[in-house]
Design an enzyme around this catalytic site. Structure first.
Site, short mmCIF file in Angstrom:
data_model
loop_
_atom_site.label_atom_id
_atom_site.label_comp_id
_atom_site.label_asym_id
_atom_site.label_seq_id
_atom_site.Cartn_x
_atom_site.Cartn_y
_atom_site.Cartn_z
N GLU A 112 1.02 -1.21 0.12
CA GLU A 112 0.06 0.15 0.09
C GLU A 112 1.08 1.29 -0.06
OE1 GLU A 112 -2.24 -0.56 3.62
OE2 GLU A 112 -2.21 -2.56 3.21
N TYR A 217 -6.82 2.26 6.37
CA TYR A 217 -6.04 1.05 5.99
C TYR A 217 -5.98 -0.06 6.74
CZ TYR A 217 -2.75 4.29 8.37
OH TYR A 217 -2.36 5.01 9.24
N CYS A 396 31.86 42.11 11.72
CA CYS A 396 32.18 40.86 10.95
C CYS A 396 32.75 40.04 12.05
CB CYS A 396 33.16 41.19 9.90
SG CYS A 396 33.93 39.64 9.09
N CYS A 399 36.63 39.52 10.97
CA CYS A 399 37.60 40.70 11.13
C CYS A 399 37.39 42.03 11.96
CB CYS A 399 38.10 41.07 9.55
SG CYS A 399 36.74 41.76 8.90
N CYS A 417 39.68 40.48 4.66
CA CYS A 417 38.94 39.71 5.38
C CYS A 417 39.21 38.05 5.37
CB CYS A 417 37.53 39.89 5.66
SG CYS A 417 36.64 38.90 6.86
#
Ligand code: IVH
Length: 662
Positions: A112, A217, A396, A399, A417
């Site tokens: 099924e 089912y 960042c 950096c 960077c």
């Protein structure tokens, strides 16, 4: 008076029976026998009779309206435990299942679809529907009777008079979901979540508006059992008016495998979300012999297809800096299986994406495997009280430079960077770029850290002594790397353009630009208008290119690269090469090059390579030990050349360097 009442009840009974029959045809069999208007008219008549008499029959379709919102869902203990299914993901695991079963006895199997929704259990007593509950933990679920009453794919009465529990999956059809999402203020992310959300909504009116249904089912419990196979269980469910979703009876493991293969194909075109196939032993007496583990029946197995979506929890977000300085958020998630791999990271694209999808640390999210290597987070499924907003970084993380926001993205302004330079170097030296063999991302970081490499052009001014002093750089490695760098100076213009790493310029655009402008110099002088005239260059990309060359540092870097001796050349026009218009088959072994390289050279010179000799073949290049293809070519009278002649054609076809080489 009484007689009139009897007449009313007789009409009511007939109306209810008729409407239930029509409803069954419409909702369960997908085969309506009357126009909607006729149904509506009879329904209205029934409503009126019920209003006037104050009577409502137990199985009246007017019950399927669910009623008032509930405050909470009551817990409900299932009569018989609702087991889940053991799963197989490989052929071997499936074979092991067959072996276990066959040791216990002989049986056919049913195969099924494994429906991907919310597992439901409906209870009947004395022939009447009394309750619907979710599976919950298998022992106890939530009572969702009011919500389930709004659905139509099951009967309110059954002919079986004992206690009965049937099992099925609440689903929302993909077409229904798509229609809902077309106008919904908040789109639902996938069909399984949509079905679960519809059923587990406190307001039955909301459930009804989402139009879920249940597909059945399994018979989970029967006080006086009389079924002896899964086939009979399906027939029983259908006879009693439950909607089922197809199954196939298979006599052998081989037939099961074929049925699974079919499901894997057909599942892509059906209107219901599925995530595998369920294989069940057909024979109930064999099922009994096989029994259960503490979690699963030993007589069934779910063959799971690789999921393309999965849920997991976001634990952390890391920001990565790419070669243009753009920061990409990468979510670290709880490990989860997705399409055959364990996923631990998922991308969120950019800060705009995070805000739009409202993803937070601690949120449960839906991830999807796309074509990319890293899966994408589609959206948040739920938050907890502890979920915390993801704050965009101000500096960042590598950096420390102050970031700026442009569009939906954050950028690091520092060209030096570390991850940015490393990404640029890898792109520059990689395939499609300068193609410097032996140069990896690791080399990029090493050169950044130890040799102070900050620009791509620095690679052409390396200090051999400093290089030799690096750990792991023996004489041979140094020699190979330096000669690869030297060799890269002779480079197709399209590769050089790609290597520069201009935002939005991939391999295809690089090739088009190389063909159109013929030199870096000419491209650097191109106007946005000229660029946009090209077929595949839009305004944004055009602006990127113009902006890139207008940048002083970029311009200086290009000059430095060219003065280092890089000689970009324009590849011979494909339509003009020595193999233009030819359909070429390579066969046998070439002593001087790999087959893939030979193929690339033929294509670069305008030829098309084929794998087999056909009537369209115009040329066969035959190396050592050429066999049947050579024989066929000779039989067809096709021109055949050997390696020597092939090399001669190649050497005569080296194209002139472009104007950049001075
Ligand atoms: S039979 C005792 N048949 O998948 C075994 N289950 O991962 C009863 N499911 O919770 C389950 N499609 O609800 C069966 N055709 C199908 C199914 C199915 C989906 C669900 C089931 C179970 C889950 C197991």
């Amino acid at each position: 008076m009484d007689e009139k009442r009897d007449n009313v009840s007789e009409e009511m009974r007939t109306l209810v029976d008729t409407l239930n029959r029509w409803g069954h045809e419409y909702y369960v069999l997908d085969a309506p026998s009357v126009p909607d208007a006729e149904y509506d008219k009879a329904y209205a008549r029934l409503q009126r009779l019920e209003r006037e008499s104050g009577v409502r029959l137990f199985d009246s379709p007017t019950r399927r309206v669910g009623g008032e919102p509930v405050k909470t869902f009551a817990r409900h203990a299932h009569i018989a435990r609702l087991y889940s299914l053991d799963k197989a993901v490989t052929e071997d695991e499936l074979d092991a299942f067959f072996t276990r079963v066959s040791k216990a006895g002989e049986s056919a199997y049913t195969v099924e679809y494994k429906l991907d929704g919310l597992t439901m259990c409906l209870t009947y007593e004395g022939g009447r529907f009394v309750r619907a509950a979710t599976r919950g933990n298998g022992v106890e679920g939530e009572d969702v009777t009011a919500q389930v009453l709004t659905m139509h794919s099951f009967p309110l009465t059954v002919s079986y008079k004992g206690t009965l529990e049937v099992k099925g999956e609440a689903i929302i059809r993909l077409s229904v979901l798509a229609e809902y999402n077309r106008t919904a203020a908040e789109p639902l992310k996938n069909a399984r979540n949509a079905a679960a959300g519809a059923v587990r909504n406190l307001d039955p009116a909301v459930t009804a508006s989402r139009r879920p249904e249940i597909l059945f089912y399994d018979v989970n419990y029967m006080s006086e059992p009389f079924l002896s196979t899964q086939e009979e269980a399906f027939a029983f469910l259908q006879r009693e008016g439950f909607k089922t979703f197809g199954h196939r009876l298979c006599r052998t493991p081989q037939e099961v495998r074929e049925a699974i293969d079919d499901i894997e194909v057909t599942r892509k075109s059906i209107d219901v979300l599925t995530d595998g196939a369920v294989v069940k032993v057909n024979d109930f007496s064999l099922r009994e012999k096989l029994g259960y583990t503490d979690k699963f029946p030993r007589w069934a197995i779910a063959y799971k297809f690789e999921a393309e979506e999965a849920e997991t929890v976001v634990r952390e977000v890391r920001w990565q800096v790419g070669r243009t300085g753009k920061l990409t958020p990468l979510a670290v998630v709880d490990p989860v299986e997705l399409a055959g791999a364990t996923v631990r990271r998922a991308t969120l694209n950019n800060i705009g994406d995070i805000r739009r999808k409202d993803v937070r640390i601690g949120s449960t999210v839906l991830i999807r495997r796309s074509n990319e290597v890293i899966p994408e987070i589609l959206g948040a499924v739920s938050h907890t009280g502890e979920s915390v907003q993801i704050a965009p970084p101000e500096r960042c993380p590598y950096c420390g430079a102050a970031l700026y926001e442009e569009g939906a993205n954050l950028f690091c302004p520092d060209r030096a960077c570390r991850p940015r330079v490393a990404a640029q170097l890898s792109n520059f030296a990689g395939k499609g770029g300068m193609d410097i063999e032996g140069f990896s991302e690791m080399t990029a970081y090493l050169f950044y850290d130890k040799l102070n490499v900050r620009r791509c052009s620095d690679l052409y001014f390396l200090d051999k002594k400093a290089l030799s002093e690096l750990e792991g750089f023996g004489a041979k490695k140094v020699r190979n790397l330096l000669s690869a760098i030297e060799g890269s100076k002779n480079v197709p213009l399209e590769n050089f353009l790609f290597a520069l790493g201009i935002g939005g310029i991939g391999k295809v655009a690089s090739r088009d630009l190389a063909e159109r402008f013929g030199s870096v110099q000419a491209l650097s002088e191109a106007t946005a208008e000229q660029l946009v005239e090209m077929e595949n260059i839009g305004e944004k990309t055009a602006a990127n290119i113009v902006g890139w060359f207008a940048d002083e540092e970029n311009a200086a870097e290009v000059s430095r690269l060219l003065s280092a001796g890089i000689r970009p050349y324009v590849k011979a026009r494909v339509s003009e090469g020595a193999f233009a218009g030819q359909s070429v088959v390579l066969t046998g072994t070439l002593a001087s090059m790999k087959r893939g390289d030979a193929q690339a050279k033929i294509e670069a010179l305008g030829g098309v390579c084929q794998s087999a000799v056909t009537s369209k073949t115009t040329l066969v290049v035959a190396g050592e030990a050429a066999g049947s293809k050579l024989a066929k070519a000779q039989a067809l009278g096709i021109r055949v050349i050997g390696e020597e002649e092939f090399l001669k054609i190649l050497s005569e076809s080296v194209s002139a360097p472009s104007a950049d080489a001075k």
